[in-house]
Design a protein around this motif. Structure first.
Motif, short mmCIF file in Angstrom:
data_model
loop_
_atom_site.label_atom_id
_atom_site.label_comp_id
_atom_site.label_asym_id
_atom_site.label_seq_id
_atom_site.Cartn_x
_atom_site.Cartn_y
_atom_site.Cartn_z
N PRO A 16 0.81 -1.22 0.00
CA PRO A 16 0.00 0.00 0.00
C PRO A 16 0.85 1.27 0.00
O PRO A 16 0.31 2.36 -0.16
CB PRO A 16 -0.81 -0.11 1.30
N TYR A 17 2.15 1.15 0.19
CA TYR A 17 2.99 2.34 0.29
C TYR A 17 3.92 2.50 -0.91
O TYR A 17 4.83 3.33 -0.88
CB TYR A 17 3.81 2.29 1.59
N SER A 18 3.73 1.68 -1.94
CA SER A 18 4.54 1.74 -3.16
C SER A 18 6.03 1.66 -2.86
O SER A 18 6.84 2.36 -3.47
CB SER A 18 4.28 3.03 -3.95
N SER A 19 6.41 0.80 -1.93
CA SER A 19 7.82 0.70 -1.57
C SER A 19 8.63 -0.27 -2.47
O SER A 19 9.70 0.10 -2.93
CB SER A 19 7.93 0.30 -0.10
N PRO A 20 8.14 -1.49 -2.78
CA PRO A 20 8.96 -2.38 -3.63
C PRO A 20 8.95 -1.93 -5.10
O PRO A 20 7.99 -1.32 -5.56
CB PRO A 20 8.25 -3.75 -3.52
N ARG A 21 10.03 -2.19 -5.78
CA ARG A 21 10.10 -1.89 -7.22
C ARG A 21 11.12 -2.86 -7.83
O ARG A 21 11.86 -3.52 -7.10
CB ARG A 21 10.53 -0.43 -7.44
N PHE A 22 11.14 -2.91 -9.17
CA PHE A 22 12.13 -3.77 -9.84
C PHE A 22 13.45 -3.01 -10.00
O PHE A 22 13.44 -1.82 -10.33
CB PHE A 22 11.63 -4.20 -11.23
N VAL A 23 14.55 -3.71 -9.79
CA VAL A 23 15.87 -3.10 -10.01
C VAL A 23 16.02 -2.86 -11.52
O VAL A 23 15.69 -3.74 -12.33
CB VAL A 23 16.99 -4.05 -9.51
N SER A 24 16.44 -1.66 -11.90
CA SER A 24 16.43 -1.35 -13.33
C SER A 24 17.75 -1.67 -14.03
O SER A 24 17.81 -1.75 -15.25
CB SER A 24 16.09 0.13 -13.54
N GLU A 25 18.80 -1.87 -13.26
CA GLU A 25 20.05 -2.20 -13.94
C GLU A 25 20.98 -2.98 -13.01
O GLU A 25 20.70 -3.12 -11.83
CB GLU A 25 20.76 -0.91 -14.42
N GLY A 26 22.05 -3.49 -13.61
CA GLY A 26 23.07 -4.18 -12.83
C GLY A 26 22.81 -5.67 -12.71
O GLY A 26 21.94 -6.24 -13.40
N ARG A 27 23.50 -6.26 -11.79
CA ARG A 27 23.50 -7.71 -11.65
C ARG A 27 22.10 -8.25 -11.33
O ARG A 27 21.70 -9.31 -11.79
CB ARG A 27 24.47 -8.06 -10.51
N PHE A 28 21.35 -7.51 -10.52
CA PHE A 28 20.03 -8.00 -10.12
C PHE A 28 18.89 -7.33 -10.89
O PHE A 28 17.79 -7.19 -10.40
CB PHE A 28 19.84 -7.83 -8.62
N GLU A 29 19.15 -6.93 -12.10
CA GLU A 29 18.13 -6.27 -12.90
C GLU A 29 16.88 -7.15 -12.99
O GLU A 29 16.96 -8.35 -13.18
CB GLU A 29 18.68 -6.02 -14.32
N GLY A 30 15.71 -6.53 -12.79
CA GLY A 30 14.46 -7.29 -12.87
C GLY A 30 14.05 -7.91 -11.55
O GLY A 30 12.93 -8.40 -11.40
N LYS A 31 14.95 -7.91 -10.57
CA LYS A 31 14.58 -8.44 -9.25
C LYS A 31 13.96 -7.31 -8.42
O LYS A 31 14.18 -6.14 -8.70
CB LYS A 31 15.83 -8.95 -8.51
N ALA A 32 13.21 -7.71 -7.39
CA ALA A 32 12.57 -6.67 -6.56
C ALA A 32 13.59 -6.06 -5.61
O ALA A 32 14.56 -6.70 -5.21
CB ALA A 32 11.42 -7.28 -5.76
N GLU A 33 13.36 -4.80 -5.28
CA GLU A 33 14.11 -4.16 -4.20
C GLU A 33 13.15 -3.28 -3.41
O GLU A 33 12.06 -2.96 -3.87
CB GLU A 33 15.28 -3.32 -4.75
N ILE A 34 13.56 -2.92 -2.19
CA ILE A 34 12.66 -2.16 -1.30
C ILE A 34 13.19 -0.74 -1.15
O ILE A 34 14.38 -0.55 -0.89
CB ILE A 34 12.61 -2.82 0.10
N ASN A 35 12.31 0.23 -1.31
CA ASN A 35 12.67 1.62 -0.98
C ASN A 35 12.43 1.79 0.52
O ASN A 35 11.29 1.85 0.97
CB ASN A 35 11.81 2.58 -1.79
N GLY A 36 13.51 1.82 1.27
CA GLY A 36 13.43 1.79 2.73
C GLY A 36 12.70 2.96 3.34
O GLY A 36 12.14 2.86 4.43
N VAL A 37 12.69 4.08 2.63
CA VAL A 37 12.04 5.26 3.19
C VAL A 37 10.51 5.10 3.15
O VAL A 37 9.79 5.56 4.03
CB VAL A 37 12.46 6.51 2.39
N LEU A 38 10.04 4.42 2.10
CA LEU A 38 8.59 4.25 1.96
C LEU A 38 8.07 3.11 2.81
O LEU A 38 6.89 3.08 3.16
CB LEU A 38 8.25 3.96 0.50
N CYS A 39 8.94 2.13 3.10
CA CYS A 39 8.47 0.92 3.79
C CYS A 39 8.04 1.25 5.21
O CYS A 39 8.73 1.94 5.94
CB CYS A 39 9.59 -0.12 3.81
N LYS A 40 6.85 0.77 5.58
CA LYS A 40 6.32 1.00 6.92
C LYS A 40 6.53 -0.23 7.80
O LYS A 40 6.08 -0.27 8.94
CB LYS A 40 4.82 1.29 6.85
N GLY A 41 7.13 -1.27 7.22
CA GLY A 41 7.35 -2.48 8.00
C GLY A 41 6.09 -3.26 8.29
O GLY A 41 6.00 -3.95 9.31
#
Lengths: 59, 892
Positions: free
Chosen positions: B833-858
């Motif tokens: 609900p906080y739009s925190s996860p997104r796909f990594v756009s480049e590099g070794r883990f491109e296409g994998k999910a990552e978390i925007n820690g500022v948006l994450c409410k835990g």
């Protein structure tokens, strides 16, 4: 009269209003002197058992 | 020492009774004090403080009813004040929370006379509360004002007394008008009647007499039909009002602060926390009687007023807090310390805490366990820091109350001991245990042991967590250009922050544009125009009228909003938002409203008065009906402002034409605080007040030559009919119920559509969502001065965040991705609900999910949804949760 302002505030009374005023001011960059006549801060609220309308503990 | 949680928790000598100081005798304390802390030579010192502003919040004293001979407070042991009753209910009070007669006697009396009385002690079966003792009274004392808080605290005390004493305690509240005009107050009052069976009797009790032998109390009063009733009670509680002490009045006089006739601070409705003396601001009961949330709002508002005045010298005198270096515990064997809190008798009264403490010592990795009377008290905290250091504890478990209020406090304690604050586990053995199982102490003790064992199992796996820094965009978006929004914007702009006001209408001013005068007589139109002018001219404020909010993204410190003006859209970046969308008058569906132009609403009458409309000259009889659409099942709340507003308008009509007959038909007149003086003035001017019951509402018949209004007169107890030519309805005030706005900021609304603040008492001008603040009638209906106070309070709370600049951190307890395991399914992205996860756009883990820690409410939603087991919630990892569950299953 010195026209230069001083970045500190004296808060008289350490009840719930005084304490929270002091906290807001200290958290926004002012030095605060909280002055209380009695031996401890908290005022009348600290003598209350619970508070309406949520029945939370007043402490 | 006043009480166990006193801050600072130090013993003091009362110089008035100390034998050493008064007669130079005794001196025992100096001899026995092992710390040599006693020094009789200390004298009063005068300090001179340099300050740019003063906030005056001296508070009040509960009224002393000693001089009321008809209630015999001094002589009857079972007549107590409401303040004393608070202490009787309190676990740390003289009776340790046990409701008993003769509460003023010591628990184990030593004097012979006291002992004899103590033998008569019993659990009361009937308690009466007398309202308005020392308030609304010019006969026996000189306090004509309403103290604003007594109705609610009496209801609360009655409910809690019943909880403490069990079901068969009979509680009766004797009142004149039931005044419950605050947020959620009316529901509380109705619950007290319907669910708790508390009796409400509309009468001022004449006198109390005592049975010589039993000390039971006989009371005499006239019931609503005028019949004299006598009844016997075990205890009487006098609901004493709030009073300003002579010392406070003297000090205020010395400071040059103007006061009202009752000793309260004189303030302007548009500058509600500014005293008559430049640079001195006011908060709390000295600025008119008020409850805790109102005091809290004024506290912040006064801070904002002082902040406005001193903004250019901000940060000139503050010092950095010394940082304590964190001890690295990674890789160390867990060394768990368990602290058990008694919470006075709250926990210890039910749970065998000593046994739980001993039990904790036997658990794996626990090397230390201790019990505290109040773990949250300063001395217990200091001791805890010492114990952590001394025993080299590296994980802490606290079994006490709720982490919701107390976790941050204990985390600070950990920090002072050099521990990462996430090496902490709190388990609630009070709310979840001793409170709910108070009739089963053995089971409660067992449950406390289970909870402690689970917490220990989880704590053993705790790891130190890191918090990310957040950069704060120092600009503000205020939604709503009414009084509250304008006030918040003006204060924040004055303090140097770029501020944008979003107003959906063409002009600024909001509902206040429709108001005639404030309760204190200020001209609203004039003063509002000045405020609008100041805001419009301010170089730090941008006004967006005819503008709506289309979208909000981001998080505290970094919001991105889309504004739409006509067909133009712009994007606005801001660090905080203030929601001040206001409320409006409802459309009545009764009393002939809408069918005849002689039936109008309060705001319509304001318009007539404002424009000095010729229609008013033709009115011979004006009637007001109160609570139109309020305090009914559909809207079970009181609209707060209508009583004062109608009384004020009735006075205005009477003053224009003293020959006019003016009637106010009401359920309870709720002119709280010094507004009571208006009620008094109206009666003196000849306004007639007739009370009606909600199940016997007035009936309005519309006839060509006049309006016929029939109801039962409560004094005569017979039907009366009033021929009127103007009927003003005090229509309920309703919120705008803006679901879209609520969704944008993820902020909650109550059943009626008012926004729900962070905390009913201590967070009334902010939301649980960080960086979003609340002001004005969108929170609850309120008059001009209170809307402005809350506008300022929201500004002050926002300023504490904005002034932090780069000193703001995320929570450490957020989600993280194990990219190796992520299958890129995207469920986490769609579920958050906080739009925190997104796909990594480049590099070794491109296409994998990552978390925007500022948006994450835990919240853990993504963690639960991840089918690959790639997501983890720091501080609540799978192994920790399982260890807790397994620990629960262990047979002890």
């Amino acid at each position: 009269m010195n026209s230069k302002k001083t970045g500190s505030v004296v808060v008289i009374g350490g009840g719930i209003s005084g304490m929270l005023s002091a906290l807001d001011l200290a958290n926004s960059g002012f030095y605060v002197y909280l002055v209380e006549k009695g031996p401890s801060i908290g005022g009348v609220m600290s003598q209350l058992d619970k508070t309406f309308p949520t029945n939370d503990c007043a402490m | 020492m006043e009480y166990p949680q006193a801050v600072p928790l130090k013993y003091g000598i009362n110089p008035e009774v100390c034998l050493k100081l008064t007669k130079d005798k005794c001196g025992t304390c100096e001899e026995v004090c092992p710390a040599n802390a006693i020094d009789y030579t200390q004298t009063e010192k005068t300090l001179i403080l340099d300050a740019g502003a003063i906030i005056f919040s001296p508070g009040f004293k509960p009224f002393d009813p000693s001089k009321f001979d008809n209630y015999q407070y001094v002589n009857y042991p079972n007549v107590v004040t409401s303040m004393e009753f608070e202490r009787i209910l309190s676990a740390s009070g003289p009776t340790m929370g046990h409701v008993t007669t003769f509460p003023k006697l010591p628990l184990n009396p030593k004097k012979k006379a006291d002992k004899l009385l103590a033998e008569k002690r019993k659990d009361p079966k009937k308690i009466a509360w007398f309202q308005c003792v020392g308030s609304r009274d010019m006969n026996k004392c000189d306090n004509p004002y309403c103290s604003s808080v007594c109705c609610m605290y009496a209801v609360k005390e009655a409910i809690i007394a019943k909880e403490h004493a069990g079901g068969d305690l009979e509680c009766s509240i004797f009142f004149m008008d039931m005044r419950t005009p605050g947020k959620e107050f009316e529901k509380y009052y109705q619950t007290a009647k319907e669910k708790h069976g508390i009796n409400f009797i509309r009468s001022r009790v004449h006198s109390v007499t005592e049975d010589f032998d039993t000390h039971d109390l006989q009371i005499r009063y006239a019931d609503e039909m005028g019949q004299i009733v006598t009844d016997v009670y075990d205890m009487v509680v006098l609901s004493v009002g709030l009073e300003i002490t002579p010392e406070t009045k003297a000090l205020a006089g010395k400071l040059g602060i103007e006061m009202t006739a009752n000793g309260f601070c004189k303030t302007d409705s548009f500058e509600p926390v500014t005293t008559s003396r430049d640079g001195i601001y006011v908060a709390g009961v000295f600025n008119n009687p008020k409850d805790i949330p109102e005091s809290v709002l004024e506290a912040s508002a006064a801070a904002s007023a002082a902040g406005d005045a001193l903004s250019e010298v901000r940060d000139t005198l503050t010092k950095e807090v010394a940082k304590i270096t964190e001890v690295n515990v990674v890789g160390e064997r867990p060394n768990i310390g368990v602290f058990i809190c008694d919470c006075g008798s709250n926990i210890k009264g039910v749970v065998d805490t000593a046994h739980v403490t001993e039990y904790a010592k036997t658990l794996p990795y626990v090397t230390f366990a201790d019990e505290n009377m109040y773990a949250c008290s300063q001395d217990a905290q200091d001791k805890m820091v010492e114990q952590i250091k001394e025993k080299k504890l590296n994980r802490i478990v606290l079994a006490a109350c709720t982490p919701k209020t107390h976790e941050p406090l204990f985390q600070e304690t950990l920090k002072s001991a050099g521990l990462n604050k996430y090496l902490f586990e709190m388990t609630n053995i009070r709310n979840h245990n001793s409170w709910v199982h108070k009739n089963n102490p053995e089971i409660a003790t067992q449950k406390a042991k289970d909870l402690v064992r689970m917490a220990v199992a989880k704590a053993a796996l705790a790891e130190p967590l890191r918090e990310e820094k957040i950069n704060v965009n120092a600009s503000v978006m205020v939604i709503g250009g009414g009084l509250a929004g304008l006030t918040a914007a003006k204060s924040l702009a004055t303090q140097g922050y770029d501020t944008h006001i979003i107003e959906k209408k063409e002009v600024l001013g909001g509902e206040a544009l429709k108001l005639f005068k404030t309760a204190q007589g200020e001209d609203v139109g004039e003063r509002l125009a000045e405020l609008v002018q100041a805001v419009t001219a301010h170089d730090k404020i941008t006004v967006h009228t005819n503008t709506t909010l289309e979208n909000v993204e981001g998080f505290v410190g970094n919001f991105k909003s889309v504004l739409k003006t006509g067909d133009k859209t712009i994007e606005l970046e801001h660090g905080v938002a203030v929601l001040a969308t206001g409320a409006k008058s409802s459309e009545p569906t009764e009393y002939g409203y809408g069918t005849d132009e002689r039936v109008i609403r309060t705001l319509d009458l304001d318009k007539l008065l404002k424009e000095n409309d010729a229609r008013l000259a033709a009115v011979n009889t004006a009637v007001f009906i109160q609570c139109v659409g309020s305090r009914e099942p559909l809207r079970p709340y009181c609209s707060r402002v209508c009583c004062t507003h109608s009384v004020d308008n009735a006075i205005a009509l009477k003053k224009r034409n003293p020959a006019m007959d003016v009637f106010i038909l009401y359920r309870d007149i709720r002119t709280y605080g010094e507004r009571e003086l208006l009620y008094k003035e109206a009666r003196e001017l000849g306004v007639i007040f007739i009370r009606y019951d909600v199940d016997k509402k007035p009936v309005v018949t519309i006839e060509k030559d006049g309006l016929k209004i029939s109801l039962n007169d409560h004094v005569l107890n017979r039907p009366v009919t009033i021929d009127a030519d103007l009927l003003t309805l005090a229509a309920a005030i309703v919120p705008r119920r803006d679901e879209r706005l609520a969704n944008f900021f993820k902020v909650p609304m109550n059943d009626e559509g008012f926004f729900i603040e962070k905390h009913a008492k201590l967070g009334p001008a902010e939301f649980a969502t960080a960086g979003v603040f609340l002001a004005g009638s969108a929170h609850y209906p309120k008059p001009v001065n209170e809307a402005i106070t809350q506008g300022r309070a929201a500004a002050s709370r926002a300023a504490t965040l904005l002034s932090k600049k780069d000193n703001l951190f995320t929570s450490g307890s957020i989600a993280s991705v194990d990219a190796e395991k992520c299958s890129s399914c995207g469920v986490c992205i769609s579920i958050c609900p906080y739009s925190s996860p997104r796909f990594v756009s480049e590099g070794r883990f491109e296409g994998k999910a990552e978390i925007n820690g500022v948006l994450c409410k835990g919240c853990g939603l993504c963690v639960a949804s991840c089918r690959s087991g790639a997501l983890h919630l720091r501080g609540f990892d799978t192994n920790q949760i399982f260890s807790q569950i397994f620990a629960l299953g262990e047979v002890v």
